[in-house]
Design an enzyme around this catalytic site. Structure first.
Site, PDB file in Angstrom:
ATOM      1  N   ASN A  89     -42.212 -31.144   9.276  1.00 14.36           N
ATOM      2  CA  ASN A  89     -42.079 -31.881   9.576  1.00 14.36           C
ATOM      3  C   ASN A  89     -43.669 -33.115   9.431  1.00 14.36           C
ATOM      4  OD1 ASN A  89     -40.132 -31.076  11.273  1.00 14.36           O
ATOM      5  ND2 ASN A  89     -41.135 -28.960  11.799  1.00 14.36           N
ATOM      6  N   GLY A  95     -41.487 -33.374  14.953  1.00 12.84           N
ATOM      7  CA  GLY A  95     -41.433 -32.062  15.204  1.00 12.84           C
ATOM      8  C   GLY A  95     -42.295 -31.691  14.402  1.00 12.84           C
ATOM      9  N   GLN A  96     -43.960 -32.384  13.991  1.00  9.64           N
ATOM     10  CA  GLN A  96     -45.079 -31.214  14.045  1.00  9.64           C
ATOM     11  C   GLN A  96     -45.831 -30.902  15.012  1.00  9.64           C
ATOM     12  OE1 GLN A  96     -47.478 -33.436  10.891  1.00  9.64           O
ATOM     13  NE2 GLN A  96     -48.743 -31.721  11.199  1.00  9.64           N
ATOM     14  N   HIS A 102     -47.453 -28.064   6.896  1.00 10.80           N
ATOM     15  CA  HIS A 102     -47.039 -26.641   6.104  1.00 10.80           C
ATOM     16  C   HIS A 102     -45.923 -27.417   5.800  1.00 10.80           C
ATOM     17  CE1 HIS A 102     -47.449 -27.526  10.303  1.00 10.80           C
ATOM     18  NE2 HIS A 102     -46.051 -27.132  10.780  1.00 10.80           N
ATOM     19  N   LEU A 103     -45.411 -26.221   5.014  1.00 14.07           N
ATOM     20  CA  LEU A 103     -43.991 -26.492   4.013  1.00 14.07           C
ATOM     21  C   LEU A 103     -43.423 -24.952   5.243  1.00 14.07           C
ATOM     22  CD1 LEU A 103     -43.564 -27.288   0.671  1.00 14.07           C
ATOM     23  CD2 LEU A 103     -42.911 -28.704   2.464  1.00 14.07           C
ATOM     24  N   HIS A 104     -42.533 -25.574   6.215  1.00 21.14           N
ATOM     25  CA  HIS A 104     -41.159 -24.027   6.134  1.00 21.14           C
ATOM     26  C   HIS A 104     -40.590 -23.825   5.237  1.00 21.14           C
ATOM     27  CE1 HIS A 104     -42.211 -24.873  10.766  1.00 21.14           C
ATOM     28  NE2 HIS A 104     -42.176 -25.745  10.305  1.00 21.14           N
TER      29      HIS A 104
HETATM   30  P1  5GP Z   1     -44.280 -27.674  13.567  1.00 23.36           P
HETATM   31  O1  5GP Z   1     -43.615 -27.826  14.165  1.00 23.36           O
HETATM   32  O2  5GP Z   1     -45.553 -28.124  13.402  1.00 23.36           O
HETATM   33  O3  5GP Z   1     -43.481 -28.208  11.999  1.00 23.36           O
HETATM   34  O4  5GP Z   1     -44.516 -25.964  13.069  1.00 23.36           O
HETATM   35  C1  5GP Z   1     -45.628 -25.214  13.386  1.00 23.36           C
HETATM   36  C2  5GP Z   1     -44.727 -23.682  12.966  1.00 23.36           C
HETATM   37  O5  5GP Z   1     -45.998 -22.838  13.081  1.00 23.36           O
HETATM   38  C3  5GP Z   1     -43.725 -22.968  13.739  1.00 23.36           C
HETATM   39  O6  5GP Z   1     -42.377 -22.756  13.439  1.00 23.36           O
HETATM   40  C4  5GP Z   1     -44.304 -22.239  14.976  1.00 23.36           C
HETATM   41  O7  5GP Z   1     -44.015 -20.867  15.213  1.00 23.36           O
HETATM   42  C5  5GP Z   1     -45.619 -21.543  13.912  1.00 23.36           C
HETATM   43  N1  5GP Z   1     -46.707 -21.428  14.583  1.00 23.36           N
HETATM   44  C6  5GP Z   1     -47.151 -21.718  15.531  1.00 23.36           C
HETATM   45  N2  5GP Z   1     -48.733 -20.927  15.732  1.00 23.36           N
HETATM   46  C7  5GP Z   1     -48.563 -20.086  15.258  1.00 23.36           C
HETATM   47  C8  5GP Z   1     -49.480 -18.897  14.840  1.00 23.36           C
HETATM   48  O8  5GP Z   1     -50.332 -18.706  15.293  1.00 23.36           O
HETATM   49  N3  5GP Z   1     -49.343 -18.536  14.076  1.00 23.36           N
HETATM   50  C9  5GP Z   1     -47.909 -18.237  13.202  1.00 23.36           C
HETATM   51  N4  5GP Z   1     -47.948 -17.621  11.988  1.00 23.36           N
HETATM   52  N5  5GP Z   1     -47.289 -18.937  13.085  1.00 23.36           N
HETATM   53  C10 5GP Z   1     -48.244 -20.023  14.459  1.00 23.36           C
END
Ligand code: 5GP
Ligand code: ZN
Length: 116
Positions: A89, A95-96, A102-104
């Site tokens: 994202n 959606g970030q 980071h890559l999901h």
């Molecule tokens: P984004 O929406 O920025 O692409 O995704 C952020 C991701 O980070 C989300 O899927 C969320 O669940 C994950 N996340 C947020 N805080 C933490 C954390 O403290 N530890 C871990 N392992 N994941 C996190």
């Protein structure tokens, strides 16, 4: 090591200040389980050095961006996933939520076609 950016959650995970379920680590990358998994397997792969979004990688960082993808492949293979999805994202509109790129990596069940 450079001083830890305490305002960045993922920099604090890299530094070991916050716990994470680590699945892969090398000099430049870290992969760990997402805290709110959206599939049976859901990992995040990040550069250890802080880069806020995909847009903030410099043009000479292609090798690092490639390593993120190759690490996604590696952890999916290690987890025995027959298929998986890789997503990144970019910015709030994309959606970030966490502004450390980071890559999901998602898998562990058949994934639906819709992406957005
Ligand atoms: P984004 O929406 O920025 O692409 O995704 C952020 C991701 O980070 C989300 O899927 C969320 O669940 C994950 N996340 C947020 N805080 C933490 C954390 O403290 N530890 C871990 N392992 N994941 C996190
Ligand atoms: Zn960071």
């Amino acid at each position: 090591m450079a001083e830890v950016d305490r305002s960045c959650l993922f920099c604090r995970i890299v530094a070991g200040e916050l716990p994470a379920d680590r699945v892969y680590e090398d000099e430049e990358l870290l992969a760990f389980k997402d805290i709110h998994p959206q599939a049976p397997f859901h990992c995040l792969v990040i550069p250890k050095a802080h880069v806020a979004t995909l847009n903030d990688f410099e043009s000479d960082q292609g090798a690092l961006v490639g390593s993120l993808l190759l690490t996604a492949k590696r952890i999916a293979a290690d987890a025995g996933l027959p298929g998986y999805r890789v997503a990144m994202n970019v910015n709030r509109e994309g959606g970030q939520v966490v502004f450390h790129a980071h890559l999901h990596v998602l898998g562990g069940r058949p994934l639906k076609g819709a992406l957005g």
